[in-house]
Structure formats: C-alpha cells, structure tokens
Design a protein around this motif. Structure first.
Motif, PDB file in Angstrom:
ATOM      1  N   LYS A  85       1.036  -1.471  -0.102  1.00 43.33           N
ATOM      2  CA  LYS A  85      -0.158   0.345  -0.297  1.00 43.33           C
ATOM      3  C   LYS A  85       0.963   1.260  -0.121  1.00 43.33           C
ATOM      4  O   LYS A  85       0.477   1.740  -0.466  1.00 43.33           O
ATOM      5  CB  LYS A  85      -0.734  -0.179   1.211  1.00 43.33           C
ATOM      6  CG  LYS A  85      -1.941  -1.211   1.099  1.00 43.33           C
ATOM      7  CD  LYS A  85      -3.070  -1.143   2.561  1.00 43.33           C
ATOM      8  CE  LYS A  85      -4.013  -2.047   2.493  1.00 43.33           C
ATOM      9  NZ  LYS A  85      -4.572  -2.204   3.387  1.00 43.33           N
ATOM     10  N   LEU A  86       2.023   1.319   0.730  1.00 39.48           N
ATOM     11  CA  LEU A  86       2.771   2.280   0.590  1.00 39.48           C
ATOM     12  C   LEU A  86       3.373   3.042  -0.651  1.00 39.48           C
ATOM     13  O   LEU A  86       3.737   3.977  -0.739  1.00 39.48           O
ATOM     14  CB  LEU A  86       3.361   2.193   2.323  1.00 39.48           C
ATOM     15  CG  LEU A  86       4.774   3.496   2.553  1.00 39.48           C
ATOM     16  CD1 LEU A  86       3.637   4.521   3.322  1.00 39.48           C
ATOM     17  CD2 LEU A  86       6.170   2.932   3.665  1.00 39.48           C
ATOM     18  N   ARG A  87       4.088   1.509  -1.360  1.00 41.35           N
ATOM     19  CA  ARG A  87       4.685   1.607  -2.561  1.00 41.35           C
ATOM     20  C   ARG A  87       3.704   2.203  -3.668  1.00 41.35           C
ATOM     21  O   ARG A  87       3.926   2.834  -4.367  1.00 41.35           O
ATOM     22  CB  ARG A  87       5.441   0.207  -2.627  1.00 41.35           C
ATOM     23  CG  ARG A  87       6.346  -0.321  -2.146  1.00 41.35           C
ATOM     24  CD  ARG A  87       7.198  -0.740  -2.834  1.00 41.35           C
ATOM     25  NE  ARG A  87       6.358  -2.233  -3.477  1.00 41.35           N
ATOM     26  CZ  ARG A  87       5.871  -3.657  -2.292  1.00 41.35           C
ATOM     27  NH1 ARG A  87       5.648  -3.597  -0.786  1.00 41.35           N
ATOM     28  NH2 ARG A  87       5.701  -4.625  -2.707  1.00 41.35           N
ATOM     29  N   GLU A  88       2.303   1.922  -3.398  1.00 42.98           N
ATOM     30  CA  GLU A  88       1.610   2.439  -4.581  1.00 42.98           C
ATOM     31  C   GLU A  88       0.760   3.498  -4.301  1.00 42.98           C
ATOM     32  O   GLU A  88       1.103   4.297  -5.290  1.00 42.98           O
ATOM     33  CB  GLU A  88      -0.122   1.650  -4.205  1.00 42.98           C
ATOM     34  CG  GLU A  88      -1.126   1.544  -5.762  1.00 42.98           C
ATOM     35  CD  GLU A  88      -0.039   1.427  -7.031  1.00 42.98           C
ATOM     36  OE1 GLU A  88      -1.008   1.826  -7.793  1.00 42.98           O
ATOM     37  OE2 GLU A  88       1.124   0.844  -7.627  1.00 42.98           O
ATOM     38  N   ALA A  89       0.627   3.749  -3.094  1.00 44.41           N
ATOM     39  CA  ALA A  89       0.761   5.195  -2.256  1.00 44.41           C
ATOM     40  C   ALA A  89       1.844   5.875  -2.952  1.00 44.41           C
ATOM     41  O   ALA A  89       1.706   7.289  -3.883  1.00 44.41           O
ATOM     42  CB  ALA A  89       0.301   6.047  -1.419  1.00 44.41           C
ATOM     43  N   GLU A  90       2.948   5.725  -2.582  1.00 49.29           N
ATOM     44  CA  GLU A  90       4.365   6.896  -3.188  1.00 49.29           C
ATOM     45  C   GLU A  90       4.510   6.863  -5.232  1.00 49.29           C
ATOM     46  O   GLU A  90       4.603   7.825  -5.315  1.00 49.29           O
ATOM     47  CB  GLU A  90       5.467   6.434  -3.118  1.00 49.29           C
ATOM     48  CG  GLU A  90       7.136   6.721  -3.309  1.00 49.29           C
ATOM     49  CD  GLU A  90       7.572   6.285  -5.019  1.00 49.29           C
ATOM     50  OE1 GLU A  90       8.283   6.688  -5.388  1.00 49.29           O
ATOM     51  OE2 GLU A  90       6.984   5.257  -4.885  1.00 49.29           O
ATOM     52  N   VAL A 109      -6.143   2.452   3.522  1.00 48.33           N
ATOM     53  CA  VAL A 109      -5.346   2.562   4.519  1.00 48.33           C
ATOM     54  C   VAL A 109      -6.783   3.996   4.853  1.00 48.33           C
ATOM     55  O   VAL A 109      -7.070   5.273   4.285  1.00 48.33           O
ATOM     56  CB  VAL A 109      -4.308   3.897   4.333  1.00 48.33           C
ATOM     57  CG1 VAL A 109      -3.937   4.743   5.903  1.00 48.33           C
ATOM     58  CG2 VAL A 109      -3.044   3.193   3.435  1.00 48.33           C
ATOM     59  N   THR A 110      -7.038   3.952   6.939  1.00 48.09           N
ATOM     60  CA  THR A 110      -8.063   4.504   7.338  1.00 48.09           C
ATOM     61  C   THR A 110      -7.636   5.414   8.114  1.00 48.09           C
ATOM     62  O   THR A 110      -7.819   6.383   8.455  1.00 48.09           O
ATOM     63  CB  THR A 110      -9.050   3.256   7.810  1.00 48.09           C
ATOM     64  OG1 THR A 110      -7.964   3.119   8.793  1.00 48.09           O
ATOM     65  CG2 THR A 110      -9.266   2.762   7.285  1.00 48.09           C
ATOM     66  N   ASP A 111      -5.549   5.046   8.735  1.00 47.11           N
ATOM     67  CA  ASP A 111      -5.940   6.151   9.512  1.00 47.11           C
ATOM     68  C   ASP A 111      -4.082   7.245   8.404  1.00 47.11           C
ATOM     69  O   ASP A 111      -3.608   6.690   8.138  1.00 47.11           O
ATOM     70  CB  ASP A 111      -5.061   5.698  10.730  1.00 47.11           C
ATOM     71  CG  ASP A 111      -3.810   6.607  12.024  1.00 47.11           C
ATOM     72  OD1 ASP A 111      -4.728   7.502  11.842  1.00 47.11           O
ATOM     73  OD2 ASP A 111      -3.739   5.483  12.332  1.00 47.11           O
ATOM     74  N   HIS A 112      -4.968   8.270   8.226  1.00 45.04           N
ATOM     75  CA  HIS A 112      -4.210   9.357   7.077  1.00 45.04           C
ATOM     76  C   HIS A 112      -3.256   9.910   8.354  1.00 45.04           C
ATOM     77  O   HIS A 112      -1.897  10.086   7.928  1.00 45.04           O
ATOM     78  CB  HIS A 112      -4.836  10.583   6.967  1.00 45.04           C
ATOM     79  CG  HIS A 112      -5.918  10.328   5.856  1.00 45.04           C
ATOM     80  ND1 HIS A 112      -6.005  10.333   4.596  1.00 45.04           N
ATOM     81  CD2 HIS A 112      -7.215   9.243   5.731  1.00 45.04           C
ATOM     82  CE1 HIS A 112      -7.196   9.760   4.163  1.00 45.04           C
ATOM     83  NE2 HIS A 112      -7.968   9.108   4.486  1.00 45.04           N
ATOM     84  N   SER A 113      -3.422  10.260   8.829  1.00 42.63           N
ATOM     85  CA  SER A 113      -1.870  10.499  10.224  1.00 42.63           C
ATOM     86  C   SER A 113      -1.224   9.372  10.896  1.00 42.63           C
ATOM     87  O   SER A 113       0.397   9.721   9.746  1.00 42.63           O
ATOM     88  CB  SER A 113      -2.558  11.163  11.801  1.00 42.63           C
ATOM     89  OG  SER A 113      -2.492  10.223  12.480  1.00 42.63           O
ATOM     90  N   HIS A 114      -1.349   8.488  10.633  1.00 43.04           N
ATOM     91  CA  HIS A 114      -0.027   7.008  11.083  1.00 43.04           C
ATOM     92  C   HIS A 114       0.379   6.849   9.205  1.00 43.04           C
ATOM     93  O   HIS A 114       1.155   6.716   9.106  1.00 43.04           O
ATOM     94  CB  HIS A 114      -0.956   5.739  11.173  1.00 43.04           C
ATOM     95  CG  HIS A 114      -0.050   4.748  11.287  1.00 43.04           C
ATOM     96  ND1 HIS A 114       0.191   4.695  10.405  1.00 43.04           N
ATOM     97  CD2 HIS A 114       1.045   4.535  12.323  1.00 43.04           C
ATOM     98  CE1 HIS A 114       1.385   3.118  10.587  1.00 43.04           C
ATOM     99  NE2 HIS A 114       1.254   3.044  11.679  1.00 43.04           N
TER     100      HIS A 114
END
Length: 150
Positions: A85-90, A109-114
C-alpha cells in the motif's frame, strides 16, 4: 472517497473514478497457494485481510499459512500488505495530481496521520513535500528549523 469504477483484472490493475489506475507489480511465488494469496492482496489493495481470511482462501490453518507465507516472502502477510500500500501510494503521489487524501483512501489506509508518519519515515518527506520534490526536482524545500529561538 474514491470508489471502484471497474473490476480488477489478472494484471493487477484497478481503475478508479477519475480514470487513474492502481498498478501493482506482483511477486511470483513458486508455491501456488502463496501466489493465490498474493493475487488476492494485489487485486483488493483497498482491503485489509486477516491471516484467518487469507489462510481460509487457500485451505490452510492460520499458523501453517503464516509460517509458509513468512518463509516465502520473508515478511508477515500484514507487513507485505502495508508495504504494498505504501509503495502504491508513493507511485500515485509521484505520477498523479490526485489529492493525497484520495490516494490514501484508494489504497485502503484508514489512519491518515499514521500513513503520513510512516511515509515520512520511509521516504524522508511528508507526502505533499515528496510530491513537490518529484514534480520540481531542482526545487529546494525549506524545512522549519528545530533550533530553539532566543
């Protein structure tokens, strides 16, 4: 919130409202059971699967599935999903003009600050600053000083 406007295909693409696509590159596993789980995770990137759900998907016990997945992928199923998820968001932050909040929602991702903290930990900048640097590579980003003022 971004909603699916199409269905996923075997090539691991999801098309979203506004025409952008999630294109995750799949790892190829030599174990067909792990490959089926990887396909599921990639095709439903916006979902969080429990170990039990994934184990049931391939007809294994939770503990055996977890050991098998970890042995093949060298990370837990949860970490694999989070990293994906992090790689795809990047990738979407670099290649689209979508608001970061829509991208974060699109990858489940539900916790935007995290997410923002984790993104900054991995990539060195907040998602917004990262986008600015990628769009204008010669631009210098001024950071707030952490030195105490007199």
């Amino acid at each position: 919130m971004v909603r699916l406007s199409g269905t996923s295909s075997p090539s691991h693409e999801l098309t979203f409202q506004g025409g952008f696509r999630l294109e995750t590159q799949a790892y190829k596993s030599s174990d067909g059971r792990i490959q089926r789980v990887l396909d599921l995770i990639h095709q439903a990137l916006d979902r969080d699967f429990s170990v039990s759900e994934l184990a049931r998907h391939v007809g294994l016990s939770d503990s055996y599935f977890h050991r098998l997945f970890r042995g093949e992928m060298e990370v837990s199923p949860a970490k694999y999903s989070r990293d994906l998820k992090l790689r795809e968001a990047e990738r979407l932050i670099k290649t689209t003009a979508l608001p970061v909040k829509d991208i974060v929602s699109a990858v489940g991702v539900t916790d935007h600050s995290h997410f923002n903290r984790k993104f900054k930990q991995i990539y060195g900048l907040s998602p917004s600053l990262y986008r600015a640097c990628k769009q204008q590579p010669n631009r210098r980003i001024a950071r707030a000083s952490t030195a105490p003022t007199a």
